[in-house]
Design a protein around this motif. Sequence first.
Motif, short mmCIF file in Angstrom:
data_model
loop_
_atom_site.label_atom_id
_atom_site.label_comp_id
_atom_site.label_asym_id
_atom_site.label_seq_id
_atom_site.Cartn_x
_atom_site.Cartn_y
_atom_site.Cartn_z
N GLU A 187 1.66 -3.87 -17.38
CA GLU A 187 3.00 -4.44 -17.23
C GLU A 187 4.04 -3.39 -16.81
O GLU A 187 4.98 -3.72 -16.07
N ARG A 190 5.35 -3.27 -13.21
CA ARG A 190 6.31 -4.23 -12.68
C ARG A 190 7.66 -3.54 -12.41
O ARG A 190 8.35 -3.83 -11.44
N ARG A 191 8.01 -2.61 -13.30
CA ARG A 191 9.26 -1.89 -13.12
C ARG A 191 9.20 -1.00 -11.87
O ARG A 191 10.21 -0.78 -11.21
N THR A 193 7.20 -1.72 -9.12
CA THR A 193 7.17 -2.58 -7.93
C THR A 193 8.52 -3.26 -7.68
O THR A 193 8.80 -3.68 -6.56
N ASP A 194 9.34 -3.38 -8.72
CA ASP A 194 10.69 -3.93 -8.53
C ASP A 194 11.57 -2.97 -7.72
O ASP A 194 12.56 -3.40 -7.12
N VAL A 221 1.77 -8.28 -11.00
CA VAL A 221 2.95 -7.45 -11.29
C VAL A 221 3.56 -6.89 -10.00
O VAL A 221 4.39 -5.98 -10.05
N GLY A 222 3.14 -7.44 -8.85
CA GLY A 222 3.79 -7.08 -7.59
C GLY A 222 3.16 -5.97 -6.80
O GLY A 222 3.72 -5.52 -5.79
#
Length: 363
Positions: A187, A190-191, A193-194, A221-222
Amino acid sequence: MAVALIVVSASIWYLGYRTSTFWGCRWWIPTLVYLMIMVAISGVMTFSMSGHDGSMGGHLLVASANILLGVLMMLLMSSLALEIVGVVVKMSPKVFGIVVCVLTTILTATALSLAAMPKIKRVETQMAGLSHSVEIVQLSDIHLGHFRGSKHLEDLVDKVLATNAEACVITGDLFDSRYNYSPQTIEPLRRLTDRIPTLFVNGNHDIYTDDRGIKEALRGVGVVVLENEVAEIGGVQIVGLNYMSGEANSFMHSAPRPNETVENTLPTIPFDRERPTILLHHNPVGCDAAERAGIDLYLAGHTHGGQLFPVTLYNDIMFGYNRGAYQLGGMKIYVSVGSGTFSMPMRLGTRSEITLHRLVPTK
């Protein structure tokens, strides 16, 4: 294999002999103990590769075996180093044993530290066809599992974002165990890939763990998972290959498709050979074929640089491209020593790294 067995057998005998001089017992008693320990560790390693090590019991067994193996390697190196010192400085068996224990403790603490605290390694590469500089971070061989989980990945994400790079690529072996294997573990990505594009190609340990599941979780998660595909970042083409052999008639353990090679796959991927191109593949194989295909920079991992001395020396012989930067014709190669560790959570002679590649126009 024969050489490895000879080295292991000689090491067991030597440690048994040295231990017997310290305790004043017959040499075969500690030798037999060390032999039984190594047989047990080998059995645990085989068990860990079976994919049944996800339980807490399995985790404790595998983690204990790996740490014990690492300590034994530190004990062996400490003893051999002191043998050299002993040529000049004479020591009684008792003093020898005490000094070896102190050295083993120091080496073990150092090795754990070098593995646990990845450094930012900056690499500048000139690339023809670039109109401006591009910075890309490479993570490799993170090996989430028995010794690393979401906290380690969170720390890596923090360090990557602090570089202000334009993208991140992960060149395989994200996981190496069923323990800690869950969507929650990744997880923290995700930060990442954002903020920046993040690309992934698989490694052999991802295949051992759950190749399809890992890829699905990463997409969730991208992360962009490349499976013999091409993407683009900052005007640079990024070609990502599945884990495969290098050339025809070459064998790659755990490569899922024996007939799929770097040599015969690259020509089928639609990328512009006249534009700057990076190849991502877990293992640095098929380099000649990649250079012929028009790749400018080949990014890989897998080798760990040997991870622990003296395996580092063996790896330099075993792998044509073991760690760091190389030049092959018109193509540059970079092999990361990895952002994690395999088996023992230790490094000596190497250090876990996060590689910041700064690509600059050719002068």
